[in-house]
Design a protein around this motif. Structure first.
Motif, PDB file in Angstrom:
ATOM      1  N   PRO A 138      46.378 -19.609  35.205  1.00  0.00           N
ATOM      2  CA  PRO A 138      46.548 -18.252  35.750  1.00  0.00           C
ATOM      3  C   PRO A 138      46.174 -18.139  37.223  1.00  0.00           C
ATOM      4  CG  PRO A 138      45.586 -18.137  33.567  1.00  0.00           C
ATOM      5  CD  PRO A 138      45.606 -19.574  33.942  1.00  0.00           C
ATOM      6  N   LEU A 139      45.302 -19.037  37.722  1.00  0.00           N
ATOM      7  CA  LEU A 139      44.875 -18.951  39.124  1.00  0.00           C
ATOM      8  C   LEU A 139      45.930 -19.475  40.088  1.00  0.00           C
ATOM      9  CD1 LEU A 139      41.102 -20.002  38.894  1.00  0.00           C
ATOM     10  CD2 LEU A 139      42.065 -17.694  39.093  1.00  0.00           C
ATOM     11  N   GLU A 140      47.012 -20.017  39.563  1.00  0.00           N
ATOM     12  CA  GLU A 140      48.076 -20.488  40.435  1.00  0.00           C
ATOM     13  C   GLU A 140      48.785 -19.329  41.123  1.00  0.00           C
ATOM     14  OE1 GLU A 140      50.684 -22.912  38.149  1.00  0.00           O
ATOM     15  OE2 GLU A 140      49.177 -24.481  37.771  1.00  0.00           O
ATOM     16  N   ALA A 141      48.538 -18.128  40.628  1.00  0.00           N
ATOM     17  CA  ALA A 141      49.183 -16.945  41.196  1.00  0.00           C
ATOM     18  C   ALA A 141      48.497 -16.448  42.464  1.00  0.00           C
ATOM     19  CB  ALA A 141      49.208 -15.829  40.148  1.00  0.00           C
ATOM     20  N   VAL A 142      47.337 -17.037  42.813  1.00  0.00           N
ATOM     21  CA  VAL A 142      46.614 -16.569  44.009  1.00  0.00           C
ATOM     22  C   VAL A 142      46.583 -17.682  45.050  1.00  0.00           C
ATOM     23  CG1 VAL A 142      45.193 -15.014  42.616  1.00  0.00           C
ATOM     24  CG2 VAL A 142      44.363 -17.323  43.126  1.00  0.00           C
ATOM     25  N   SER A 143      46.205 -17.333  46.273  1.00  0.00           N
ATOM     26  CA  SER A 143      46.147 -18.316  47.362  1.00  0.00           C
ATOM     27  C   SER A 143      45.007 -19.304  47.120  1.00  0.00           C
ATOM     28  CB  SER A 143      45.930 -17.612  48.695  1.00  0.00           C
ATOM     29  OG  SER A 143      44.644 -17.005  48.722  1.00  0.00           O
ATOM     30  N   ASP A 144      45.063 -20.428  47.838  1.00  0.00           N
ATOM     31  CA  ASP A 144      44.020 -21.439  47.682  1.00  0.00           C
ATOM     32  C   ASP A 144      42.641 -20.889  48.026  1.00  0.00           C
ATOM     33  OD1 ASP A 144      45.889 -23.241  46.884  1.00  0.00           O
ATOM     34  OD2 ASP A 144      46.052 -24.269  48.823  1.00  0.00           O
ATOM     35  N   ARG A 145      42.552 -20.088  49.081  1.00  0.00           N
ATOM     36  CA  ARG A 145      41.254 -19.542  49.470  1.00  0.00           C
ATOM     37  C   ARG A 145      40.706 -18.630  48.392  1.00  0.00           C
ATOM     38  NH1 ARG A 145      39.154 -15.102  51.603  1.00  0.00           N
ATOM     39  NH2 ARG A 145      41.172 -14.068  51.755  1.00  0.00           N
ATOM     40  N   LYS A 146      41.556 -17.735  47.877  1.00  0.00           N
ATOM     41  CA  LYS A 146      41.098 -16.825  46.827  1.00  0.00           C
ATOM     42  C   LYS A 146      40.836 -17.566  45.527  1.00  0.00           C
ATOM     43  CE  LYS A 146      43.096 -12.491  48.483  1.00  0.00           C
ATOM     44  NZ  LYS A 146      43.992 -11.354  48.155  1.00  0.00           N
TER      45      LYS A 146
ATOM     46  N   ALA B 143      39.478 -20.509  45.176  1.00  0.00           N
ATOM     47  CA  ALA B 143      38.127 -21.052  45.227  1.00  0.00           C
ATOM     48  C   ALA B 143      37.097 -19.974  44.929  1.00  0.00           C
ATOM     49  CB  ALA B 143      37.860 -21.664  46.600  1.00  0.00           C
ATOM     50  N   VAL B 144      37.326 -18.749  45.462  1.00  0.00           N
ATOM     51  CA  VAL B 144      36.401 -17.636  45.202  1.00  0.00           C
ATOM     52  C   VAL B 144      36.420 -17.244  43.725  1.00  0.00           C
ATOM     53  CG1 VAL B 144      35.974 -15.191  45.666  1.00  0.00           C
ATOM     54  CG2 VAL B 144      36.537 -16.746  47.551  1.00  0.00           C
ATOM     55  N   PHE B 145      37.606 -17.183  43.135  1.00  0.00           N
ATOM     56  CA  PHE B 145      37.712 -16.791  41.732  1.00  0.00           C
ATOM     57  C   PHE B 145      37.135 -17.869  40.800  1.00  0.00           C
ATOM     58  CE2 PHE B 145      41.266 -13.740  42.967  1.00  0.00           C
ATOM     59  CZ  PHE B 145      40.475 -12.622  42.766  1.00  0.00           C
ATOM     60  N   GLU B 146      37.337 -19.122  41.142  1.00  0.00           N
ATOM     61  CA  GLU B 146      36.738 -20.189  40.322  1.00  0.00           C
ATOM     62  C   GLU B 146      35.220 -20.081  40.344  1.00  0.00           C
ATOM     63  OE1 GLU B 146      38.079 -23.958  41.678  1.00  0.00           O
ATOM     64  OE2 GLU B 146      40.053 -23.815  40.716  1.00  0.00           O
ATOM     65  N   GLN B 147      34.678 -19.849  41.525  1.00  0.00           N
ATOM     66  CA  GLN B 147      33.237 -19.707  41.679  1.00  0.00           C
ATOM     67  C   GLN B 147      32.729 -18.508  40.876  1.00  0.00           C
ATOM     68  OE1 GLN B 147      32.135 -18.780  45.682  1.00  0.00           O
ATOM     69  NE2 GLN B 147      30.028 -19.508  45.436  1.00  0.00           N
ATOM     70  N   THR B 148      33.446 -17.417  40.965  1.00  0.00           N
ATOM     71  CA  THR B 148      33.037 -16.205  40.248  1.00  0.00           C
ATOM     72  C   THR B 148      33.161 -16.388  38.748  1.00  0.00           C
ATOM     73  OG1 THR B 148      33.770 -14.858  42.131  1.00  0.00           O
ATOM     74  CG2 THR B 148      33.461 -13.735  40.024  1.00  0.00           C
ATOM     75  N   LEU B 149      34.237 -17.015  38.293  1.00  0.00           N
ATOM     76  CA  LEU B 149      34.439 -17.220  36.866  1.00  0.00           C
ATOM     77  C   LEU B 149      33.357 -18.116  36.271  1.00  0.00           C
ATOM     78  CD1 LEU B 149      36.064 -16.844  34.306  1.00  0.00           C
ATOM     79  CD2 LEU B 149      37.607 -18.677  35.068  1.00  0.00           C
ATOM     80  N   LEU B 150      32.992 -19.167  36.980  1.00  0.00           N
ATOM     81  CA  LEU B 150      31.934 -20.039  36.476  1.00  0.00           C
ATOM     82  C   LEU B 150      30.613 -19.280  36.404  1.00  0.00           C
ATOM     83  CD1 LEU B 150      30.993 -22.807  35.551  1.00  0.00           C
ATOM     84  CD2 LEU B 150      30.672 -23.457  37.948  1.00  0.00           C
ATOM     85  N   SER B 151      30.319 -18.465  37.401  1.00  0.00           N
ATOM     86  CA  SER B 151      29.098 -17.660  37.379  1.00  0.00           C
ATOM     87  C   SER B 151      29.131 -16.661  36.222  1.00  0.00           C
ATOM     88  CB  SER B 151      28.935 -16.938  38.718  1.00  0.00           C
ATOM     89  OG  SER B 151      27.734 -16.186  38.740  1.00  0.00           O
ATOM     90  N   TRP B 152      30.293 -16.067  35.978  1.00  0.00           N
ATOM     91  CA  TRP B 152      30.448 -15.112  34.863  1.00  0.00           C
ATOM     92  C   TRP B 152      30.184 -15.795  33.527  1.00  0.00           C
ATOM     93  CZ3 TRP B 152      33.924 -14.630  30.736  1.00  0.00           C
ATOM     94  CH2 TRP B 152      33.951 -13.370  30.112  1.00  0.00           C
ATOM     95  N   LEU B 153      30.689 -16.994  33.382  1.00  0.00           N
ATOM     96  CA  LEU B 153      30.482 -17.740  32.138  1.00  0.00           C
ATOM     97  C   LEU B 153      29.014 -18.138  31.981  1.00  0.00           C
ATOM     98  CD1 LEU B 153      33.640 -20.017  32.385  1.00  0.00           C
ATOM     99  CD2 LEU B 153      33.235 -18.281  30.615  1.00  0.00           C
ATOM    100  N   ARG B 154      28.384 -18.545  33.058  1.00  0.00           N
ATOM    101  CA  ARG B 154      26.992 -18.978  32.988  1.00  0.00           C
ATOM    102  C   ARG B 154      26.055 -17.830  32.670  1.00  0.00           C
ATOM    103  NH1 ARG B 154      24.734 -20.394  37.402  1.00  0.00           N
ATOM    104  NH2 ARG B 154      23.168 -21.748  36.463  1.00  0.00           N
ATOM    105  N   HIS B 155      26.346 -16.632  33.246  1.00  0.00           N
ATOM    106  CA  HIS B 155      25.436 -15.491  33.077  1.00  0.00           C
ATOM    107  C   HIS B 155      25.935 -14.490  32.044  1.00  0.00           C
ATOM    108  CE1 HIS B 155      22.902 -16.769  36.390  1.00  0.00           C
ATOM    109  NE2 HIS B 155      23.976 -16.927  37.160  1.00  0.00           N
TER     110      HIS B 155
END
Length: 409
Positions: free
Chosen positions: A328-336, A338-350
């Protein structure tokens, strides 16, 4: 080849100025002088108090006889302090000190005691023979120059034996390590090699991988508890397997500032497995800590990083899983992305808690809320499915390594 000391290069040998008739006067004093010295040594050199029997003591007595005979034969000549026989014997005394387990201090102390006694006894002989005080003074200088020669030759032999034994010990350590890492050797062979290497083989071991430049420090810190060998591209150590938390803490403290990776505890036969795991983590670590702060260079235990090891076994499968799970993240730019991956991992961890997510990501909670809403738009019901969340976390950690990405990564 004749040994020449620094003292000898500065001018004529001091005994060359002594009267040539002096050897004949002093020779009768040698046997009682030698006997008195052998009685005196255990009293003045404590290390010899328990060594007055056996072959080495006999060799030392013979050395005293020959050394004193050579000393009183030198006056009036320009010969070197040691001839072939006396040099060989004095050199053997230095080697023998090492093999007897003593430091050179004992033999050097014996030489000094001998010099003092020789000067007292031989100077009395000179006075009884009517020699002038100037002869006595020159005799004293000659005795100490002679003792310097004996000390130097013995010390060189001691150092050579020490170096040879250290090299042999290192070769035996390497043979034991390579046999364990190769696998397939039976317990009898392993025990034989450990005995030859003078290393107490623990019931279970762990293989440690560290940079070659850290080998000397690790060897010093581990002492007799570890066996450290420098190999082609790495240094490798064997240590007793740390089975309890306090043992792990102690081992990590000893390996501080070495960037070591401690493989999982194993039986001897599984040493290749412990080594492979430690090598894998060390290579991953080397790629990502080139410019890392000191805390990220601290030693680590493989048992604390097994997730990373498991994901590294089949990196292509992890990559395939990541491609599918994060599609699903293929729909956003490379810069965004990286931000969404970082946020998603944090969401899963917390588990979706915004406050700790905001603290970890370094953003406002409202920013966290916006990003999470966008992630729900992209991933839909997958974020509510435990199996999908599990796959997402594996995918994210597989892409970024064991440690979650820091803000700004």
């Amino acid at each position: 080849m004749e040994y020449v000391s620094p003292r000898q290069t500065s001018g004529p040998r001091p005994w060359s100025a002594l009267p040539p008739e002096l050897p004949g006067i002093l020779a009768p004093a040698v046997p009682p002088l030698a006997a008195e010295l052998m009685t005196l040594l255990p009293q003045q050199v404590p290390a010899y108090a328990a060594a007055t029997e056996g072959r080495y003591w006999e060799k030392l007595a013979r050395g005293v006889d020959i050394a004193l005979a050579r000393l009183v034969a030198l006056p009036g000549t320009d010969e070197p302090a040691l001839n072939e026989e006396s040099r060989r014997l004095v050199s053997g005394l230095g080697t023998g000190e090492f093999r007897e387990g003593r430091s050179m201090d004992s033999l050097l102390a014996a030489y000094r005691a001998g010099a003092r006694l020789a000067f007292r006894v031989l100077s009395e002989e000179c006075l009884d023979a009517g020699m002038s005080p100037a002869v006595t003074i020159s005799l004293g200088e000659s005795i100490w120059a002679y003792i310097d020669e004996l000390s130097s030759v013995s010390a060189q032999a001691y150092a050579a034996e020490l170096s040879a034994q250290a090299g042999l010990r290192e070769r035996r350590h390497a043979e034991l390590l390579e046999t364990l890492l190769r696998g397939g050797a039976d317990d009898v062979e392993i025990r034989r090699l450990a005995t030859a290497a003078d290393w107490r083989l623990p019931s279970r071991i762990a293989v440690v991988v560290l940079p070659t430049v850290a080998a000397a420090r690790a060897r010093l810190q581990l002492g007799a508890t570890g066996l450290v060998v420098e190999r082609d591209s790495e240094a490798t150590a064997l240590v007793a397997a740390p089975e309890r938390p306090h043992q792990e803490t102690r081992l990590l403290r000893m390996l501080a500032r070495t960037e070591a990776v401690v493989g999982p505890p194993v039986e001897w036969s599984d040493a290749p497995h412990s080594h492979r795991v430690a090598q894998f983590l060390a290579s991953r670590r080397a790629r990502r800590t080139v410019h890392a702060p000191d805390e990220e260079r601290a030693p680590l235990l493989a048992d604390d990083h097994l997730t990373e090891v498991l994901m590294g076994v089949e990196p292509r499968l992890v990559g395939r899983l990541a491609a599918r799970a994060l599609a699903p993240l293929e729909a956003v730019s490379d810069r965004k992305r990286a931000v969404f991956e970082q946020t998603l991992l944090s969401w899963l961890r917390h588990r979706g808690q915004r406050a700790p997510m905001a603290a970890e990501l370094g953003v406002h909670t409202q920013t966290v809320g916006y990003r999470v809403r966008r992630l729900r738009e992209l991933f839909g019901d997958a974020l509510d499915d435990p199996d999908e969340r599990f796959r997402l976390e594996i995918a994210l950690r597989g892409c970024r390594g064991l440690r979650p990405a820091h803000p700004g990564a």
